[in-house]
Design an enzyme around this catalytic site. Structure first.
Site, PDB file in Angstrom:
ATOM      1  N   ARG A   1      -7.115   9.589   1.552  1.00 57.05           N
ATOM      2  CA  ARG A   1      -8.724   9.368   0.842  1.00 57.05           C
ATOM      3  C   ARG A   1      -8.429   9.783  -0.452  1.00 57.05           C
ATOM      4  NH1 ARG A   1     -11.428  12.952   4.790  1.00 57.05           N
ATOM      5  NH2 ARG A   1     -13.246  12.599   3.178  1.00 57.05           N
TER       6      ARG A   1
ATOM      7  N   LYS B   1     -10.730  19.352  13.007  1.00 54.78           N
ATOM      8  CA  LYS B   1      -9.783  20.643  13.205  1.00 54.78           C
ATOM      9  C   LYS B   1     -10.301  21.535  14.030  1.00 54.78           C
ATOM     10  CE  LYS B   1      -9.718  19.497   8.891  1.00 54.78           C
ATOM     11  NZ  LYS B   1      -9.612  19.426   7.318  1.00 54.78           N
TER      12      LYS B   1
ATOM     13  N   ASP C   1      -5.676  13.838  10.858  1.00 60.84           N
ATOM     14  CA  ASP C   1      -6.702  14.257   9.581  1.00 60.84           C
ATOM     15  C   ASP C   1      -5.769  14.501   8.313  1.00 60.84           C
ATOM     16  OD1 ASP C   1      -9.168  15.119   8.358  1.00 60.84           O
ATOM     17  OD2 ASP C   1      -8.029  16.918   8.448  1.00 60.84           O
TER      18      ASP C   1
HETATM   19  N1  URA Z   1     -12.851  19.256   3.792  1.00 61.16           N
HETATM   20  C1  URA Z   1     -12.174  18.803   4.970  1.00 61.16           C
HETATM   21  O1  URA Z   1     -11.773  19.405   5.751  1.00 61.16           O
HETATM   22  N2  URA Z   1     -12.085  17.441   5.045  1.00 61.16           N
HETATM   23  C2  URA Z   1     -12.934  16.677   4.030  1.00 61.16           C
HETATM   24  O2  URA Z   1     -12.810  15.331   4.094  1.00 61.16           O
HETATM   25  C3  URA Z   1     -13.466  17.191   3.241  1.00 61.16           C
HETATM   26  C4  URA Z   1     -13.512  18.597   3.112  1.00 61.16           C
END
Ligand code: URA
Ligand code: CA
Length: 443
Positions: A168, A187, A161
């Site tokens: 991203r 998470k 992530d």
């Molecule tokens: N918060 C996150 O943890 N991930 C995202 O993609 C957007 C906001």
């Protein structure tokens, strides 16, 4: 499997199978797929979307891309709470001891903030001596002993992530519902949550600017929870103005102590009671939201919530004398009052702008790794809808950096719009999404 086939399949709108998504995430985490190919896949997802099954598979692949926390030796249902991010959002600091006092184990791994103020971990470090890096053994031991432990999130939690989020960010693919939903849920799941309560913020100061988008995000996350067997409830709350009155690390600790002592700002309290009652329901400690709320109010009024906070702070080596004397957290700070330039009604408070000013005063980080001034920040003295007189105090600014004070005061004044006519207060609670869908009433 081949990366080109997976990109093409998504580009053409077909559904990827779970093993394809697992392979993709593993290969990317292990640096077997370059950023440019992953970026192409992300853009395909951005335009084509993902089915619920794809989103759930992506979530689990990211959750399992690094360490996962096993809390099975801690009795009880572990309910975690996550907020999609707002300004003056002290809810975690309040909810963690409050819900723990009600008997739901609170095991939190929190991050440092990159943004207007620090994250929960930075805020807790405002308490002298408080240790935010617990070993796994200490974390479990405190959890068993006090029903609450909070530690910094290691980089080993959901590394896929972290890597994807960074990509991203530079490829204009952040604003995709399945990508946001899977990012958040991965998470929480890697951190060991059995069940999850989400606070989805809506409004100018939030990620989701309107209720329609917020409902979509909430539904996506609740659906993931159902598919991977982590019951999830999302509450939609307004972020049109800062939620509490304090923005800043020490200042938010002070506000949390105030609220845990049975006082505090009504909006912040309302959001805490709403989220907390959902946590109690998921944790099996309340039958209805109303019953949960009654329990939580009693814990606040009787001093048990504050006592739990004291235990928690002492258990992580923090100095508990600040709980009786929170003012000592602000020693040696410069203070400046911002006053109203005209009389009237507070029509709007730009939460993002207030957050930005707090960051400029030193409360937050403009870049990763930057030191923050734990005492810096803002205490608001007005809320939307309130009548104010000319020269009436609207806020106090706190900093150790004198050079930033004048400009901060100007910017803060601009963030507060005052009009002649009375204004309606915007609603605070905008609905709830659970496995039955969206409802705009919370009881
Ligand atoms: N918060 C996150 O943890 N991930 C995202 O993609 C957007 C906001
Ligand atoms: Ca289930």
């Amino acid at each position: 499997m081949h990366i080109l086939d997976i990109i093409a399949k998504k580009r053409d709108g077909a559904e990827l199978a779970a093993p394809e998504i697992e392979w993709l995430i593993n290969a990317y985490t292990n640096e077997e797929i370059p950023d440019y190919q992953m970026a192409a896949w992300l853009m395909a997802v951005f335009f084509r979307g993902m089915t619920d099954q794809e989103t759930a598979a992506l979530t689990m692949a990211m959750a399992q891309s690094g360490d996962t926390v096993d809390l099975s030796q801690v009795p009880g249902i572990k309910v975690d709470k996550h907020s999609t991010g707002g300004v003056a959002d002290t809810t975690t600091l309040i909810l963690a001891p409050l819900v723990a006092a009600a008997g739901v184990p609170v095991a939190k791994m929190s991050g440092r903030g990159l943004g207007f103020t620090g994250g929960t971990i930075d805020k807790l470090e405002a308490i002298p001596g408080f240790r935010t890096t617990l070993s796994r053994e200490e974390f479990i031991r405190n959890l068993k002993k006090y029903n609450i432990a909070i530690t910094g999130q290691s980089n080993a939690i959901a590394p896929a992530d972290g890597k994807l989020y960074a990509l991203r960010d530079v490829t204009a693919t952040v604003e995709s519902i399945p990508l946001i939903a899977s990012s958040i849920m991965s998470k929480k799941i890697a951190s060991g949550a059995d069940k999850i309560v989400l606070d989805v913020k809506v409004g100018k100061g939030a990620f989701m600017k309107n209720r329609e988008d917020a409902v979509k995000l909430a539904k996506a996350m609740v659906r993931i929870g159902q598919l991977v067997d982590r019951d999830t409830v999302a509450v939609l709350t307004s972020m049109e103005e800062p939620l509490g009155m304090a923005i800043g690390n020490s200042l938010e600790i002070m506000e949390a102590i105030d609220l845990l002592s049975g006082r505090g700002e009504p909006s912040l309290k309302e959001v805490c009671l709403t989220l907390g009652s959902q946590m109690l329901m998921l944790g099996g400690k309340a039958e209805t939201p109303t019953a949960g709320r009654t329990q939580l109010e009693a814990l606040l009024d009787s001093g048990q919530a504050l006592a739990k906070f004291k235990e928690f702070v002492a258990g992580q080596s923090g100095d508990i004398t600040v709980i009786a004397n929170p003012g000592q957290l602000l020693s040696a700070c410069l203070v400046k009052e911002v006053t109203a330039s005209a009389q009237g009604y507070v029509a709007a408070i730009n939460a993002s702008q207030v957050g930005y000013v707090a960051m400029r005063l030193g409360a937050g980080r403009e870049y990763k790794g930057q030191n923050i001034d734990l005492a810096a920040g803002i205490v608001m003295h007005c809320r939307v809808g309130q009548r104010v007189g000319r020269e009436q105090a609207l806020a106090n600014l706190y900093t150790n950096d004198e050079s930033r004070l004048e400009q901060a005061a100007v910017l803060l004044q601009q963030a507060i719009r005052i009009e002649d006519k009375p204004v309606n207060k915007p609603p605070l609670l905008l609905g709830l999404v659970d496995k039955h869908g969206f409802q705009d009433r919370l009881e």
